[in-house]
Design a protein around this motif. Structure first.
Motif, mmCIF file in Angstrom:
data_model
loop_
_atom_site.group_PDB
_atom_site.id
_atom_site.type_symbol
_atom_site.label_atom_id
_atom_site.label_comp_id
_atom_site.label_asym_id
_atom_site.label_seq_id
_atom_site.Cartn_x
_atom_site.Cartn_y
_atom_site.Cartn_z
ATOM 1 N N PHE A 78 0.794 -1.225 0.000
ATOM 2 C CA PHE A 78 0.000 0.000 0.000
ATOM 3 C C PHE A 78 0.830 1.282 0.000
ATOM 4 N N GLY A 79 2.155 1.149 0.094
ATOM 5 C CA GLY A 79 2.999 2.328 0.101
ATOM 6 C C GLY A 79 2.940 3.129 1.391
ATOM 7 N N VAL A 80 2.462 2.501 2.470
ATOM 8 C CA VAL A 80 2.415 3.171 3.773
ATOM 9 C C VAL A 80 3.733 2.888 4.481
ATOM 10 N N ASP A 81 4.618 3.887 4.497
ATOM 11 C CA ASP A 81 5.979 3.637 4.985
ATOM 12 C C ASP A 81 6.300 4.349 6.290
ATOM 13 N N ASN A 82 5.268 4.836 6.986
ATOM 14 C CA ASN A 82 5.530 5.607 8.202
ATOM 15 C C ASN A 82 4.934 4.961 9.446
ATOM 16 N N LEU A 83 4.798 3.641 9.441
ATOM 17 C CA LEU A 83 4.215 2.943 10.584
ATOM 18 C C LEU A 83 5.304 2.375 11.489
ATOM 19 N N ASP A 84 5.233 2.708 12.752
ATOM 20 C CA ASP A 84 6.124 2.116 13.754
ATOM 21 C C ASP A 84 5.507 0.799 14.194
ATOM 22 N N PRO A 85 6.137 -0.334 13.892
ATOM 23 C CA PRO A 85 5.509 -1.633 14.195
ATOM 24 C C PRO A 85 5.248 -1.862 15.676
ATOM 25 N N LEU A 86 6.008 -1.227 16.547
ATOM 26 C CA LEU A 86 5.869 -1.490 17.977
ATOM 27 C C LEU A 86 4.835 -0.599 18.663
ATOM 28 N N THR A 87 4.530 0.553 18.080
ATOM 29 C CA THR A 87 3.564 1.452 18.718
ATOM 30 C C THR A 87 2.325 1.731 17.870
ATOM 31 N N GLU A 88 2.401 1.442 16.573
ATOM 32 C CA GLU A 88 1.288 1.791 15.688
ATOM 33 C C GLU A 88 0.653 0.579 15.012
ATOM 34 N N ILE A 89 1.010 -0.614 15.484
ATOM 35 C CA ILE A 89 0.423 -1.857 14.960
ATOM 36 C C ILE A 89 0.191 -2.802 16.133
ATOM 37 N N ASN A 90 -0.921 -3.512 16.089
ATOM 38 C CA ASN A 90 -1.180 -4.542 17.097
ATOM 39 C C ASN A 90 -1.971 -5.672 16.452
ATOM 40 N N HIS A 91 -1.653 -6.904 16.816
ATOM 41 C CA HIS A 91 -2.385 -8.024 16.241
ATOM 42 C C HIS A 91 -3.767 -8.124 16.890
ATOM 43 N N VAL A 92 -4.719 -8.709 16.177
ATOM 44 C CA VAL A 92 -6.054 -8.965 16.709
ATOM 45 C C VAL A 92 -6.471 -10.369 16.307
ATOM 46 N N ILE A 93 -7.366 -10.933 17.110
ATOM 47 C CA ILE A 93 -7.843 -12.286 16.820
ATOM 48 C C ILE A 93 -9.022 -12.170 15.857
ATOM 49 N N GLY A 94 -8.706 -11.754 14.645
ATOM 50 C CA GLY A 94 -9.716 -11.495 13.632
ATOM 51 C C GLY A 94 -10.262 -10.083 13.769
ATOM 52 N N THR A 95 -10.629 -9.467 12.654
ATOM 53 C CA THR A 95 -11.106 -8.088 12.700
ATOM 54 C C THR A 95 -12.497 -7.986 13.321
ATOM 55 N N LYS A 96 -13.272 -9.054 13.295
ATOM 56 C CA LYS A 96 -14.578 -9.021 13.966
ATOM 57 C C LYS A 96 -14.391 -8.761 15.457
ATOM 58 N N SER A 97 -13.448 -9.471 16.061
ATOM 59 C CA SER A 97 -13.173 -9.260 17.484
ATOM 60 C C SER A 97 -12.704 -7.844 17.743
ATOM 61 N N ALA A 98 -11.862 -7.324 16.860
ATOM 62 C CA ALA A 98 -11.358 -5.962 17.034
ATOM 63 C C ALA A 98 -12.486 -4.944 16.942
ATOM 64 N N LEU A 99 -13.364 -5.106 15.962
ATOM 65 C CA LEU A 99 -14.486 -4.190 15.806
ATOM 66 C C LEU A 99 -15.402 -4.221 17.027
#
Length: 422
Positions: free
Chosen positions: A109-130
């Motif tokens: 997607f060309g998104v190159d400004n994401l800090d993996p440790l502070t701006e990303i988190n895993h979820v157990i499926g997006t339904k659970s996250a929503l």
């Protein structure tokens, strides 16, 4: 005697029926005869199959990939599951997966400004996250703005928390994009969350960069948090390039995006995805998540990290869906339906006919969907939220292009026995 009568009365009183929460129906939970549309579809499919055992049901209602996960990904899962150090709780996820997600966002997607440790988190499926997201933001009286038709989980949990859902119609004449300017000042004063989903379920519509730019401007003006469900973001075709909300300038200031491996990598039952975007928002959701679960099984995260390094899996899957959409739209056009091939997702959204010649009239999509099951053993999903449409999915099982063609030939053969009136 009095004790016995008291005991008798106690056992006659079904106290459990009186203590269900109001959010699921209170004392009336389980007592009403209301049947939701997906249960109606299941029952109709069972009954139609019993009446016509000689005819195979064609299921165009299933919103799940028809293929299994890539063998290379399954191999990684097996290898990692055999390692004793992977047996522990993952809590808010392993760094390997977060780094893989950041790399994937940059590559696809060309998104190159994401800090993996502070701006990303895993979820157990997006339904659970929503389902979790409103817990971090919604107080009683707050508003969540949701497009309609839509995937309802975020709205359901907003209401569970005492919030209110305001529906924003997705109209065909506006390419199934919401008109944000139609929201009233009264709504916007109380609104906190703006939910979007592109490519869209159920319409198959895709968004463009200008729309996302407008969303960022609108969100900043009205102090809204944007929740973009990008479950189908990689499944685009016919000249469309994968587009992330986060690739637009300023998007990370106002929102987050959810990505799922279910649709893009044929990993539906694995229950793995990630949220990415604004660090404060990700942190708040991770805080809530800590109180909901203990993380996805580490070998699944490691296999998913490997899958994210293989975006060609998604591209190949999108090519299959594109081909199937071509066949299906041609069949429906030949039958008189006004239909246009979507440019994303595996869904086709079609306005229903008024009636059948010498047959029933259709006042709703639900009636038409039931007709297709009962008379032709073709299963679809009805949507009567904004107009009457059916959703058809091209995720039926077929092991070759020739098998696909046979499915579409059978659909056409069954439906050409009927003349539809529009």
């Amino acid at each position: 005697m009095n004790v016995q009568n008291g005991v008798s009365r106690m056992f006659k009183t079904d106290y459990i029926q009186n203590i269900f929460a109001d959010r699921i129906g209170g004392k009336q939970f389980g007592l009403t005869n209301e049947i939701y549309k997906f249960e109606k579809i299941k029952r109709a499919k069972r009954e139609a199959t019993k009446r016509h055992p000689e005819k195979q049901l064609i299921d165009l209602g299933v919103g799940e990939p028809d293929a299994k996960a890539d063998d290379r990904v399954i191999k990684i899962l097996a290898e990692e599951a055999n390692l004793s150090e992977n047996r522990f709780y993952a809590d808010n996820g392993i760094d390997d997966f977060k780094i893989a997600a950041a790399t994937y966002m940059k590559k696809v997607f060309g998104v190159d400004n994401l800090d993996p440790l502070t701006e990303i988190n895993h979820v157990i499926g997006t339904k659970s996250a929503l389902a979790m997201i409103p817990t971090a933001f919604i107080n009683p009286g707050d508003i969540t703005i949701m497009p309609s038709p839509n995937y309802p989980v975020l709205g359901t949990h907003t209401e569970y928390l005492g919030g209110k859902v305001v529906h924003l119609p997705l109209l065909e004449e506006n390419s199934f994009l919401p008109k944000l300017e139609t929201l009233s000042d009264e709504v916007l004063k109380k609104a906190k969350l703006l939910y979007l989903n592109y490519p869209n379920n159920p319409t198959g519509a895709v968004a463009n960069r200008q729309f996302f730019k407008d969303v960022v401007t609108f969100a900043k003006k009205h102090e809204l948090i944007v929740i973009h469900d990008a479950a189908y973001a990689g499944l685009v075709f016919d000249g469309e390039e994968p587009l992330s909300f986060l690739s637009v300038s300023g998007a990370k200031d106002v929102g987050i995006e959810l990505h799922s491996l279910s649709k893009a990598f044929n990993m539906t039952g694995w229950r793995i995805g990630f949220i990415a975007g604004n660090a404060k928002l990700v942190s708040a959701i991770a805080f809530v998540k800590d109180n909901f679960d203990s993380g996805q099984f580490i070998p699944i995260q490691k296999a998913a990290a490997y899958a994210l390094s293989l975006p060609e899996i998604t591209k190949q899957t999108a090519e299959k869906y594109s081909r199937r959409h071509e066949y299906l739209t041609k069949v429906l056009k030949d039958l008189g339906f006004c239909v246009k091939k979507p440019k994303g997702s595996f869904y086709l959204y079609v306005r229903i006919p008024k009636s059948v010649e010498n047959g029933p009239e259709f006042k709703s999509a639900e009636q038409f969907s039931q007709y297709l099951i009962n008379e032709h053993l073709i299963s679809t999903v009805p949507w009567d939220d904004v107009g009457s449409y059916i959703r058809l999915s091209v995720t039926f099982e077929a092991n070759s292009v020739e098998e696909e063609k046979k499915v579409f030939e059978e659909i056409k053969a069954r439906l050409t026995t009927t003349k539809f009136i529009f």
